[in-house]
Design a protein around this motif. Structure first.
Motif, mmCIF file in Angstrom:
data_model
loop_
_atom_site.group_PDB
_atom_site.id
_atom_site.type_symbol
_atom_site.label_atom_id
_atom_site.label_comp_id
_atom_site.label_asym_id
_atom_site.label_seq_id
_atom_site.Cartn_x
_atom_site.Cartn_y
_atom_site.Cartn_z
ATOM 1 N N ILE A 41 -3.721 -25.669 -5.854
ATOM 2 C CA ILE A 41 -4.417 -26.144 -4.650
ATOM 3 C C ILE A 41 -4.012 -27.577 -4.338
ATOM 4 C CG2 ILE A 41 -6.671 -26.488 -3.570
ATOM 5 C CD1 ILE A 41 -7.796 -24.376 -5.383
ATOM 6 N N ILE A 42 -3.722 -28.366 -5.376
ATOM 7 C CA ILE A 42 -3.277 -29.743 -5.157
ATOM 8 C C ILE A 42 -1.944 -29.745 -4.413
ATOM 9 C CG2 ILE A 42 -2.736 -31.941 -6.259
ATOM 10 C CD1 ILE A 42 -5.639 -31.002 -6.562
ATOM 11 N N PHE A 43 -1.040 -28.866 -4.821
ATOM 12 C CA PHE A 43 0.237 -28.768 -4.113
ATOM 13 C C PHE A 43 0.017 -28.384 -2.650
ATOM 14 C CE2 PHE A 43 1.684 -28.349 -8.484
ATOM 15 C CZ PHE A 43 2.851 -29.088 -8.476
ATOM 16 N N GLN A 44 -0.890 -27.449 -2.396
ATOM 17 C CA GLN A 44 -1.162 -27.023 -1.026
ATOM 18 C C GLN A 44 -1.736 -28.166 -0.197
ATOM 19 O OE1 GLN A 44 -3.746 -23.716 -1.841
ATOM 20 N NE2 GLN A 44 -2.069 -22.237 -1.953
ATOM 21 N N ALA A 45 -2.662 -28.943 -0.791
ATOM 22 C CA ALA A 45 -3.262 -30.064 -0.060
ATOM 23 C C ALA A 45 -2.219 -31.132 0.248
ATOM 24 C CB ALA A 45 -4.416 -30.658 -0.873
ATOM 25 N N ALA A 46 -1.366 -31.449 -0.738
ATOM 26 C CA ALA A 46 -0.340 -32.470 -0.524
ATOM 27 C C ALA A 46 0.677 -32.025 0.516
ATOM 28 C CB ALA A 46 0.350 -32.800 -1.849
ATOM 29 N N GLU A 47 1.067 -30.765 0.452
ATOM 30 C CA GLU A 47 2.021 -30.254 1.436
ATOM 31 C C GLU A 47 1.425 -30.234 2.833
ATOM 32 O OE1 GLU A 47 3.029 -26.500 -0.199
ATOM 33 O OE2 GLU A 47 4.485 -27.302 -1.646
ATOM 34 N N ALA A 48 0.105 -29.986 2.938
ATOM 35 C CA ALA A 48 -0.551 -30.001 4.245
ATOM 36 C C ALA A 48 -0.488 -31.386 4.877
ATOM 37 C CB ALA A 48 -2.007 -29.557 4.113
ATOM 38 N N ALA A 49 -0.472 -32.416 4.027
ATOM 39 C CA ALA A 49 -0.372 -33.787 4.535
ATOM 40 C C ALA A 49 1.072 -34.200 4.780
ATOM 41 C CB ALA A 49 -1.016 -34.754 3.542
#
Length: 399
Positions: A41-49
């Protein structure tokens, strides 16, 4: 009952005496549970930014360093297993709300949320709220939060039954003959069987330190309101509230205001590097709170110290160690978490159902929390506790 709060010097003098293989293993299992369950989920949040690979590594660096420093320092300071974690619901929120938001504005929202959390800790507002929570409902919320991990343990039998069955047998034998090291035996059994079945995917993993990347924050009102405030609410309601109640349900006199204040202040320092939200842990902390960690509650704080050391290593070698955790089969992680939490789930259910006058309200809290529903962007733990409090209020009004 654990000893009352003592100073850092006393903790330091007794640390090596109080350390044991079972507490070290409990701390490392807590790290495994924390990373293995939500790192993606951290990867998904960072990629969203719109984060680059270097910035994603920096996020993992900041979160690992922050969790390590706070878990280690607070466990030593207060002589209880205080574990911190990243806000998993917060990461999920960011994954859906950050697309189109510049990284600088996202960092500004992280700082704003951290400032609000720190303010709650410094002023004591959070502590005043926690004191009004009945112990039965706190225990019920704990059981509800952890219940799915116990269920997931047996759900793994459908896809990979030999591995969880062997781990369950190792747990039963360990509890019978070497109760202090039962989870050590479970972990070793899982690793050996996974390796024998060729399920450990260790190829291509290189040990490389992660370098932090500083991003100057930018404050945009729309992002502060649309991202910063929801991040603050989600972190406080679904993470810090269960985190403090888990500690108190286990019998530890956790001082809520300083703990909340330190997590907020640490986030303030690390936010420009991607540390979006640190909070008190509930699920991973529960691994260190039961008798499986140590029979003596006064020595379980060393599990928090071990977890803090593990998080620091993960922070330094962020992306590398995350890939290592990903090499374990999902069934191993799920079974290990479920077995490590069995005792804590049982204690939570026992505490929740002990008082017949509060049993209905506790049951509603437990089941609502276990449902995992999200309403208005806030997780089930908050709503379950609110529903239980409402039932207790109605019962008192009838009388």
């Amino acid at each position: 009952m654990p000893p009352q709060t003592q100073g850092f010097e006393a903790s330091r003098r007794s640390l090596w005496r109080d350390l044991s293989p079972s507490t070290v293993t409990a701390g490392l299992v807590a790290v495994l549970v924390g990373y293995g369950s939500s790192a993606v989920i951290i990867f998904q949040a960072a990629e969203a930014a719109g984060a680059s690979q270097a910035q994603i590594g920096s996020w993992l660096w900041a979160l690992g360093i922050g969790m390590g420093m706070t878990s280690l320092g607070l466990s030593l300071r207060y002589r209880m297993p205080v574990l911190t974690a990243w806000s998993t619901p917060g990461a999920a929120l960011l994954a859906t709300s950050l697309p189109g938001v510049p990284m600088e504005e996202a960092i500004g929202a992280f700082l704003f949320s951290a400032a609000l959390i720190t303010l709650c800790g410094v002023t004591g507002l959070f502590g005043a709220l926690v004191k009004r929570i009945p112990p039965a409902l706190a225990a019920a919320m704990l059981a509800g939060v952890l219940l799915r991990f116990g269920i997931d343990l047996f759900a793994t039998f459908e896809t990979q039954w030999p591995l969880p069955l062997a781990m369950l047998l190792a747990y039963a034998l360990g509890r019978r003959f070497v109760p202090r090291y039962a989870i050590v035996l479970v972990l070793l059994t899982g690793v050996v069987i996974s390796a024998a079945q060729g399920q450990l995917q260790l190829d291509g993993i290189a040990l490389t330190p992660t370098l932090p990347v500083f991003t100057a924050p930018s404050l945009a009102l729309s992002t502060l309101i649309g991202v910063g405030i929801p991040l603050f609410v989600v972190t406080m309601a679904t993470q810090n509230l269960p985190g403090i109640t888990v500690l108190r349900a286990a019998g530890y006199p956790a001082p809520s205001s300083p703990l909340i204040g330190w997590t907020g202040a640490t986030t303030l320092v690390l936010a420009p590097f991607g540390g979006f939200a640190l909070n008190l842990a509930a699920i991973s902390a529960a691994v260190c709170l039961g008798r499986e960690a140590h029979e003596d509650p006064a020595r379980r704080y060393t599990a928090g110290v071990a977890a803090g050391a593990g998080y620091l290593v993960l922070g330094i070698f962020g992306a590398t160690v995350t890939a290592l955790f990903a090499a374990f089969p999902a069934e191993l992680v799920m079974a290990l978490a479920g077995l490590a939490l069995l005792g804590t789930i049982g204690n939570g259910l026992a505490g929740a159902m002990a008082d017949p006058e509060q049993r209905d309200a506790a049951l509603v809290t437990c089941l609502f929390t276990a449902s995992g529903v999200t309403l208005l962007g806030i997780g089930a733990a908050f709503w379950g506790l609110l529903a239980g409090m409402a039932m207790l209020g109605l019962h008192a009004w009838r009388r």
